[in-house]
Design a protein around this motif. Structure first.
Motif, PDB file in Angstrom:
ATOM      1  N   TRP A  78       4.865  -4.357  -8.993  1.00  0.00           N
ATOM      2  CA  TRP A  78       5.368  -4.569  -7.618  1.00  0.00           C
ATOM      3  C   TRP A  78       6.254  -5.813  -7.569  1.00  0.00           C
ATOM      4  N   LYS A  79       5.824  -6.848  -8.268  1.00  0.00           N
ATOM      5  CA  LYS A  79       6.610  -8.085  -8.321  1.00  0.00           C
ATOM      6  C   LYS A  79       7.971  -7.824  -8.965  1.00  0.00           C
ATOM      7  N   GLU A  80       7.981  -7.039 -10.053  1.00  0.00           N
ATOM      8  CA  GLU A  80       9.243  -6.697 -10.713  1.00  0.00           C
ATOM      9  C   GLU A  80      10.115  -5.824  -9.811  1.00  0.00           C
ATOM     10  N   HIS A  81       9.473  -4.948  -9.052  1.00  0.00           N
ATOM     11  CA  HIS A  81      10.193  -4.093  -8.109  1.00  0.00           C
ATOM     12  C   HIS A  81      10.928  -4.957  -7.064  1.00  0.00           C
ATOM     13  N   LEU A  82      10.254  -5.956  -6.572  1.00  0.00           N
ATOM     14  CA  LEU A  82      10.854  -6.845  -5.577  1.00  0.00           C
ATOM     15  C   LEU A  82      12.026  -7.624  -6.170  1.00  0.00           C
ATOM     16  N   LYS A  83      11.882  -8.027  -7.413  1.00  0.00           N
ATOM     17  CA  LYS A  83      12.985  -8.739  -8.093  1.00  0.00           C
ATOM     18  C   LYS A  83      14.175  -7.801  -8.267  1.00  0.00           C
ATOM     19  N   TYR A  84      13.887  -6.543  -8.610  1.00  0.00           N
ATOM     20  CA  TYR A  84      14.953  -5.553  -8.778  1.00  0.00           C
ATOM     21  C   TYR A  84      15.661  -5.296  -7.451  1.00  0.00           C
ATOM     22  N   GLN A  85      14.916  -5.368  -6.363  1.00  0.00           N
ATOM     23  CA  GLN A  85      15.496  -5.173  -5.031  1.00  0.00           C
ATOM     24  C   GLN A  85      16.250  -6.416  -4.553  1.00  0.00           C
ATOM     25  N   ARG A  86      16.265  -7.438  -5.389  1.00  0.00           N
ATOM     26  CA  ARG A  86      17.016  -8.681  -5.145  1.00  0.00           C
ATOM     27  C   ARG A  86      16.510  -9.479  -3.947  1.00  0.00           C
ATOM     28  N   PHE A  87      15.211  -9.471  -3.764  1.00  0.00           N
ATOM     29  CA  PHE A  87      14.626 -10.366  -2.779  1.00  0.00           C
ATOM     30  C   PHE A  87      14.714 -11.797  -3.306  1.00  0.00           C
ATOM     31  N   GLN A  88      14.828 -12.754  -2.420  1.00  0.00           N
ATOM     32  CA  GLN A  88      14.844 -14.151  -2.810  1.00  0.00           C
ATOM     33  C   GLN A  88      13.485 -14.527  -3.401  1.00  0.00           C
ATOM     34  N   PRO A  89      13.462 -15.417  -4.395  1.00  0.00           N
ATOM     35  CA  PRO A  89      12.189 -15.821  -5.013  1.00  0.00           C
ATOM     36  C   PRO A  89      11.159 -16.300  -3.997  1.00  0.00           C
ATOM     37  N   GLU A  90      11.616 -17.054  -2.981  1.00  0.00           N
ATOM     38  CA  GLU A  90      10.687 -17.543  -1.958  1.00  0.00           C
ATOM     39  C   GLU A  90      10.071 -16.381  -1.175  1.00  0.00           C
ATOM     40  N   MET A 101       0.834  -1.206   0.000  1.00  0.00           N
ATOM     41  CA  MET A 101       0.000   0.000   0.000  1.00  0.00           C
ATOM     42  C   MET A 101       0.868   1.255   0.000  1.00  0.00           C
ATOM     43  N   VAL A 102       1.963   1.240   0.752  1.00  0.00           N
ATOM     44  CA  VAL A 102       2.882   2.384   0.773  1.00  0.00           C
ATOM     45  C   VAL A 102       3.510   2.566  -0.601  1.00  0.00           C
ATOM     46  N   TRP A 103       3.892   1.458  -1.220  1.00  0.00           N
ATOM     47  CA  TRP A 103       4.515   1.520  -2.551  1.00  0.00           C
ATOM     48  C   TRP A 103       3.535   2.081  -3.588  1.00  0.00           C
ATOM     49  N   LEU A 104       2.256   1.743  -3.445  1.00  0.00           N
ATOM     50  CA  LEU A 104       1.248   2.238  -4.385  1.00  0.00           C
ATOM     51  C   LEU A 104       1.113   3.763  -4.334  1.00  0.00           C
ATOM     52  N   ALA A 105       1.332   4.335  -3.164  1.00  0.00           N
ATOM     53  CA  ALA A 105       1.256   5.793  -2.973  1.00  0.00           C
ATOM     54  C   ALA A 105      -0.088   6.363  -3.437  1.00  0.00           C
ATOM     55  N   GLY A 106      -1.164   5.648  -3.092  1.00  0.00           N
ATOM     56  CA  GLY A 106      -2.499   6.164  -3.393  1.00  0.00           C
ATOM     57  C   GLY A 106      -3.062   5.762  -4.736  1.00  0.00           C
ATOM     58  N   GLU A 107      -2.273   5.106  -5.571  1.00  0.00           N
ATOM     59  CA  GLU A 107      -2.771   4.665  -6.879  1.00  0.00           C
ATOM     60  C   GLU A 107      -3.778   3.530  -6.711  1.00  0.00           C
ATOM     61  N   ALA A 108      -4.600   3.345  -7.717  1.00  0.00           N
ATOM     62  CA  ALA A 108      -5.569   2.252  -7.696  1.00  0.00           C
ATOM     63  C   ALA A 108      -4.852   0.917  -7.880  1.00  0.00           C
ATOM     64  N   VAL A 109      -5.421  -0.116  -7.289  1.00  0.00           N
ATOM     65  CA  VAL A 109      -4.858  -1.461  -7.431  1.00  0.00           C
ATOM     66  C   VAL A 109      -5.350  -2.066  -8.735  1.00  0.00           C
ATOM     67  N   ALA A 110      -4.434  -2.571  -9.515  1.00  0.00           N
ATOM     68  CA  ALA A 110      -4.761  -3.262 -10.755  1.00  0.00           C
ATOM     69  C   ALA A 110      -3.704  -4.344 -10.974  1.00  0.00           C
ATOM     70  N   LYS A 111      -4.041  -5.331 -11.780  1.00  0.00           N
ATOM     71  CA  LYS A 111      -3.114  -6.438 -12.000  1.00  0.00           C
ATOM     72  C   LYS A 111      -1.776  -5.926 -12.516  1.00  0.00           C
ATOM     73  N   GLU A 112      -1.802  -4.896 -13.352  1.00  0.00           N
ATOM     74  CA  GLU A 112      -0.572  -4.349 -13.908  1.00  0.00           C
ATOM     75  C   GLU A 112       0.305  -3.754 -12.808  1.00  0.00           C
ATOM     76  N   ARG A 113      -0.343  -3.107 -11.815  1.00  0.00           N
ATOM     77  CA  ARG A 113       0.416  -2.509 -10.719  1.00  0.00           C
ATOM     78  C   ARG A 113       1.003  -3.592  -9.814  1.00  0.00           C
ATOM     79  N   VAL A 114       0.265  -4.666  -9.613  1.00  0.00           N
ATOM     80  CA  VAL A 114       0.765  -5.766  -8.786  1.00  0.00           C
ATOM     81  C   VAL A 114       1.946  -6.449  -9.482  1.00  0.00           C
ATOM     82  N   SER A 115       1.846  -6.587 -10.807  1.00  0.00           N
ATOM     83  CA  SER A 115       2.961  -7.165 -11.579  1.00  0.00           C
ATOM     84  C   SER A 115       4.181  -6.259 -11.493  1.00  0.00           C
TER      85      SER A 115
END
Length: 281
Positions: free
Chosen positions: A55-67, A39-53
């Motif tokens: 977010w997933k890419e953002h986490l990969k860029y931040q080098r979080f483990q896949p699990e 929710m903080v990352w969204l910064a008030g934007e509407a939730v949509a599948k594209e935004r969630v995807s």
């Protein structure tokens, strides 16, 4: 098309829903933490599948483990299903089953014994007995509260979690030690592992007390956490009995595939197995 805006009041309702589902407090805390982070990352934007995807890419860029990423997505997907936002759910990352695990996190039996000895030498009797109880039964740290005086007397504990009830058998030697400790602490009924104020031990407290043993016991902190005692139990049980289905029942796993994760060999063991193939001249 519905505009999906994630707000604090929805997370509060999600919290109530998770409570009603009888989820573990640690699970609820994690789901809400991941949802708030999104929710903080969204910064008030509407939730949509594209935004969630995204977010997933953002986490990969931040080098979080896949699990870790899949764990965060699981929390969001659970939230979206609760809210009826099915179109916002995304697929998890595909992870190939690991052939071996890192030796940096595997607790050996010798290291376990050193932790027990250190706890005893430091006068941490409760901690030593607690570690023995987890390692000798394979229970989760969240199930420690079911180790009661009554359970020690009859040699079994009835554990009710996630809508399921299972019986954990307690070895006779462990029962005698538990009863002796309870008598010494003047605990006549109920939970055995309590704080000075008579409250149950929290996951965080158990974790911190175990970590405090590392330096004296000469065991890497990366190996010392409650769940690793459960892993040691699983590996030891399987090494002796070679029965993964029975082990799954003992651990309370609904899927044998979950149990297999506990039994993955270390990189060193895997290397030795390859050497024994004798395929190099």
């Amino acid at each position: 098309m519905e505009i999906c805006i994630l707000e604090k009041k929805q997370l509060e309702k999600f919290y109530d829903y998770l409570l009603a589902e009888e989820r573990e407090p640690s699970t609820i805390e994690k789901y809400l933490r991941d949802a708030r982070e999104f929710m903080v990352w969204l910064a008030g934007e509407a939730v949509a599948k594209e935004r969630v995807s995204a977010w997933k890419e953002h986490l990969k860029y931040q080098r979080f483990q896949p699990e870790t990423i899949n764990g965060k997505l699981s929390a969001l997907n659970k939230l979206f299903r609760f809210l009826g936002w099915e179109d916002c759910r995304v697929k998890y990352l595909k992870i190939q089953r690991r052939l071996f695990r890192s030796t940096e996190k595997e607790l050996t039996k010798d290291e376990y014994v050193r932790l027990l000895d250190t706890a005893q030498d430091l006068g941490r009797e409760r901690l030593a007995l607690l570690m023995e109880t987890i390692c000798a039964t394979g229970i989760r740290v969240s199930e420690v509260r079911y180790i009661t005086v009554e359970a020690a007397q009859v040699g079994r504990a009835e554990i009710a979690l996630k809508g399921k009830i299972r019986t954990i058998l307690l070895p006779g030697k462990l029962c005698r030690k538990l009863q002796k400790y309870a008598k010494k602490q003047k605990i006549v009924s109920g939970e055995i592992f309590l704080t000075r104020n008579g409250n149950g031990l929290s996951r965080r407290q158990i974790w911190a007390e175990m970590k405090a043993l590392c330096k004296t016991a000469r065991v890497a902190p990366s190996k010392v956490f409650p769940h690793n005692l459960r892993h040691l139990f699983a590996r030891t049980f399987y090494r002796i009995y070679k029965d993964v289905a029975r082990l799954a029942d003992v651990l309370g796993h609904s899927s044998i595939e979950t149990t297999r994760i506990y039994l993955v060999s270390t990189g060193a063991e895997h290397a030795r197995q390859l050497e024994r193939l004798g395929l190099i001249s």
